[in-house]
Motif scaffolding. Structure first.
Motif, PDB file in Angstrom:
ATOM      1  N   GLU A 346      23.180  92.490  32.784  1.00  0.00           N
ATOM      2  CA  GLU A 346      22.135  92.711  33.776  1.00  0.00           C
ATOM      3  C   GLU A 346      22.664  93.376  35.047  1.00  0.00           C
ATOM      4  OE1 GLU A 346      20.535  88.868  34.457  1.00  0.00           O
ATOM      5  OE2 GLU A 346      19.298  88.845  32.638  1.00  0.00           O
ATOM      6  N   SER A 347      23.953  93.669  35.107  1.00  0.00           N
ATOM      7  CA  SER A 347      24.552  94.219  36.325  1.00  0.00           C
ATOM      8  C   SER A 347      23.953  95.556  36.767  1.00  0.00           C
ATOM      9  CB  SER A 347      26.070  94.353  36.156  1.00  0.00           C
ATOM     10  OG  SER A 347      26.392  95.226  35.082  1.00  0.00           O
ATOM     11  N   PRO A 348      23.488  96.458  35.851  1.00  0.00           N
ATOM     12  CA  PRO A 348      22.887  97.703  36.346  1.00  0.00           C
ATOM     13  C   PRO A 348      21.655  97.501  37.220  1.00  0.00           C
ATOM     14  CG  PRO A 348      23.478  97.923  34.030  1.00  0.00           C
ATOM     15  CD  PRO A 348      23.653  96.484  34.392  1.00  0.00           C
ATOM     16  N   PHE A 349      21.032  96.315  37.139  1.00  0.00           N
ATOM     17  CA  PHE A 349      19.826  96.060  37.933  1.00  0.00           C
ATOM     18  C   PHE A 349      20.147  95.398  39.270  1.00  0.00           C
ATOM     19  CE2 PHE A 349      18.603  95.833  33.419  1.00  0.00           C
ATOM     20  CZ  PHE A 349      17.673  96.861  33.377  1.00  0.00           C
ATOM     21  N   PRO A 354      15.751  91.247  43.976  1.00  0.00           N
ATOM     22  CA  PRO A 354      14.885  90.540  43.035  1.00  0.00           C
ATOM     23  C   PRO A 354      13.651  91.353  42.657  1.00  0.00           C
ATOM     24  CG  PRO A 354      14.550  89.705  45.244  1.00  0.00           C
ATOM     25  CD  PRO A 354      15.683  90.688  45.338  1.00  0.00           C
ATOM     26  N   PHE A 355      13.254  91.228  41.414  1.00  0.00           N
ATOM     27  CA  PHE A 355      12.010  91.845  40.968  1.00  0.00           C
ATOM     28  C   PHE A 355      10.828  91.051  41.548  1.00  0.00           C
ATOM     29  CE2 PHE A 355      14.971  92.923  37.390  1.00  0.00           C
ATOM     30  CZ  PHE A 355      15.066  94.269  37.711  1.00  0.00           C
ATOM     31  N   MET A 363      12.294  86.295  52.696  1.00  0.00           N
ATOM     32  CA  MET A 363      13.465  87.159  52.661  1.00  0.00           C
ATOM     33  C   MET A 363      13.594  87.843  51.305  1.00  0.00           C
ATOM     34  SD  MET A 363      14.675  86.910  55.696  1.00  0.00           S
ATOM     35  CE  MET A 363      16.312  87.607  55.559  1.00  0.00           C
ATOM     36  N   ALA A 364      13.338  87.101  50.232  1.00  0.00           N
ATOM     37  CA  ALA A 364      13.392  87.698  48.898  1.00  0.00           C
ATOM     38  C   ALA A 364      12.294  88.739  48.723  1.00  0.00           C
ATOM     39  CB  ALA A 364      13.260  86.609  47.829  1.00  0.00           C
ATOM     40  N   ALA A 365      11.134  88.514  49.339  1.00  0.00           N
ATOM     41  CA  ALA A 365      10.041  89.483  49.239  1.00  0.00           C
ATOM     42  C   ALA A 365      10.427  90.802  49.905  1.00  0.00           C
ATOM     43  CB  ALA A 365       8.779  88.911  49.865  1.00  0.00           C
ATOM     44  N   VAL A 366      11.068  90.731  51.071  1.00  0.00           N
ATOM     45  CA  VAL A 366      11.503  91.951  51.758  1.00  0.00           C
ATOM     46  C   VAL A 366      12.542  92.684  50.917  1.00  0.00           C
ATOM     47  CG1 VAL A 366      12.662  92.841  53.803  1.00  0.00           C
ATOM     48  CG2 VAL A 366      10.993  90.996  54.024  1.00  0.00           C
ATOM     49  N   MET A 372      12.294  97.873  45.000  1.00  0.00           N
ATOM     50  CA  MET A 372      11.310  98.677  44.284  1.00  0.00           C
ATOM     51  C   MET A 372      11.245 100.096  44.854  1.00  0.00           C
ATOM     52  SD  MET A 372      10.208  96.844  41.817  1.00  0.00           S
ATOM     53  CE  MET A 372      11.934  96.337  41.758  1.00  0.00           C
ATOM     54  N   GLY A 373      11.396 100.223  46.167  1.00  0.00           N
ATOM     55  CA  GLY A 373      11.442 101.557  46.761  1.00  0.00           C
ATOM     56  C   GLY A 373      12.645 102.342  46.279  1.00  0.00           C
TER      57      GLY A 373
END
Length: 471
Positions: A346-349, A354-355, A363-366, A372-373
């Protein structure tokens, strides 16, 4: 030149001018945002603290530091108006981020920056009785930050805002060195987009704008990237010295990061297709043992930093598993109970997590919005990205790929907390973002302004003027 070719050139030039207009407008908007945030950020910086302290000295030193940065940027950016705008806006944004960090560290999460400050104040208070013995070894990692805070406190007085401003501006100049490295390594690249990303990404602004190792890592990794860009372009003693200073500085604060940098630079330098005469070849032959020895030393320092046991696969796996368990605390944990092999796969992600479905706090949402950007940027730049990756034999591209590969695997395997991931990967973002903004010369489009090599400026510290003269 045919009429069709002239039309293609006109369309390309018009597209480039529109892109630069957009870059300038975004940079101006962010600079304005940083200025508008100053009332809140200065209030938070001066009047939010875990304990009472005399901050009157900061009313002198923070403006002096700000004016010093303004004077310095005016000197190094005389021929690059875009870089001058980025650094000017970056000063305001870094001060705003420092104030936001103080406020968030006091009200939302427990910040290590306050611990560094209190330790520095305590050691500065012992200086009159103990002398320089008040700053004990080891002179590395967290203890070095404690000693630095103590020495700065001796000069500026017990002032939390001054310390935050110093570390925030150190990280800002790390961004300058990253930008200069990109311009040297990829003279045909999209420096406008890269400048916006490396100076204005939220995580790159927020996390290093505090007392701690993150700010110093951004500065020294930037110096190392700048030195290696000059070394890969033209091998000389000054470029090598800059590179060594950057790697050594990064290794002093985080030995494992120094080892990653050394290894990522050694392999491309040794096996690259870099051309040169007999002097260049002789220098490479002489430098390979030096670089190999330095890499080995950095690796041993990193090993002693995280593990005192034997240097084998079993002990290394044990260290990764131990760090995975230690970091699995708080409300941002992930990958609990997963195997090491799955975490490596999973390291490439690492860049994008966090998704959205993994978000459980603000903080995780930011971090998720930022990830995603970045994923959208990667998708948009996929056609330009793969030609750059296929040129991995070029030394600087090899360095970027090697550093990204090692960093992603180690941190994905060892960290199980999104908060730590969001803070630590700011050491990776400025390097890996070069891949998505780089652009290699095209033999079929050498007449296009987008692929034109612009002349160098006289000052060795100023960024080259790579954009349209209309700006």
């Amino acid at each position: 030149m045919s009429i069709a070719t002239v039309r293609v050139l006109d369309v390309s030039k018009l597209s480039e001018m529109r892109a630069w207009t957009k870059y300038y407008n975004i940079a101006r908007l962010m600079a304005l945002l940083g200025i508008l945030c100053q009332p809140f950020s200065l209030w938070a910086l001066f009047w939010t603290s875990p304990s009472d302290y005399p901050f009157l000295s900061s009313l002198l030193f923070v403006p002096l530091l700000t004016c010093g940065c303004v004077v310095l940027l005016s000197s190094v950016c005389r021929r690059d108006r875009f870089l001058r705008l980025l650094l000017g806006g970056g000063i305001a944004l870094r001060l705003a981020a420092a104030g936001a960090y103080v406020w968030a560290g006091y009200y939302i999460f427990q910040a290590d920056a306050f611990h560094y400050w209190t330790m520095g104040v305590a050691r500065a208070g012992q200086f009159s009785a103990l002398g320089w013995a008040a700053f004990p070894p080891p002179y590395s990692a967290s203890n070095l930050v404690n000693n630095l805070c103590g020495i700065i406190t001796l000069v500026t007085g017990n002032a939390l805002p001054t310390l935050f401003a110093i570390f925030a501006f150190a990280a800002l100049w790390g961004g300058y060195f990253f930008y200069r490295a990109f311009c040297i390594a990829f003279p045909n690249g999209n420096r406008g987009l890269y400048g916006l990303l490396v100076f204005l990404m939220p995580s790159i602004i927020f996390w290093p704008s505090a007392i701690g190792k993150d700010a110093m890592e951004q500065l020294f990794i930037g110096i190392a990237a700048y030195g290696f860009a000059k070394t890969a372009t033209k091998l000389d003693g000054r470029a090598i010295l800059i590179c060594v200073i950057g790697v050594a500085g990064a290794g002093v604060f985080r030995p494992h990061i120094g080892a990653m940098l050394a290894i990522s630079m050694l392999l491309p330098f040794t096996f690259s297709t870099m051309k040169g005469g007999w002097m260049t070849m002789s220098a490479r032959i002489l430098l390979i043992p030096v670089l190999a020895g330095s890499t080995y030393f950095m690796a041993k320092q990193a090993q002693s930093f995280v593990n005192e046991g034997p240097n084998d696969l079993a002990s290394t796996t044990g260290v990764l598993e131990r760090e995975h368990v230690i970091t699995a605390e708080g409300g941002s944990t992930f990958n609990q109970g997963t195997s090491l092999s799955r975490r490596i796969l999973e390291s490439p992600f690492l860049l994008f997590r966090p998704f959205p479905w993994e978000v459980h706090n603000l903080m995780a949402a930011v971090s998720s919005v930022e990830g995603m950007g970045l994923a959208f940027l990667v998708f948009r730049k996929r056609r330009e990205f793969w030609p750059v990756v296929r040129a991995w034999r070029q030394p600087y591209i090899g360095f970027i790929l090697g550093y990204t590969f090692v960093f992603a695997i180690i941190f994905s395997a060892a960290i199980s907390n999104f908060g730590i991931i969001a803070r630590e990967r700011m050491m990776l973002f400025p390097v890996v973002l070069m891949l998505f903004c780089a652009r290699l010369p095209s033999k079929n489009m050498t007449g296009s302004p987008a692929f034109q090599r612009y002349p160098r400026v006289r000052s060795r510290w100023s960024a080259p003027q790579l954009g349209p003269s209309a700006f």
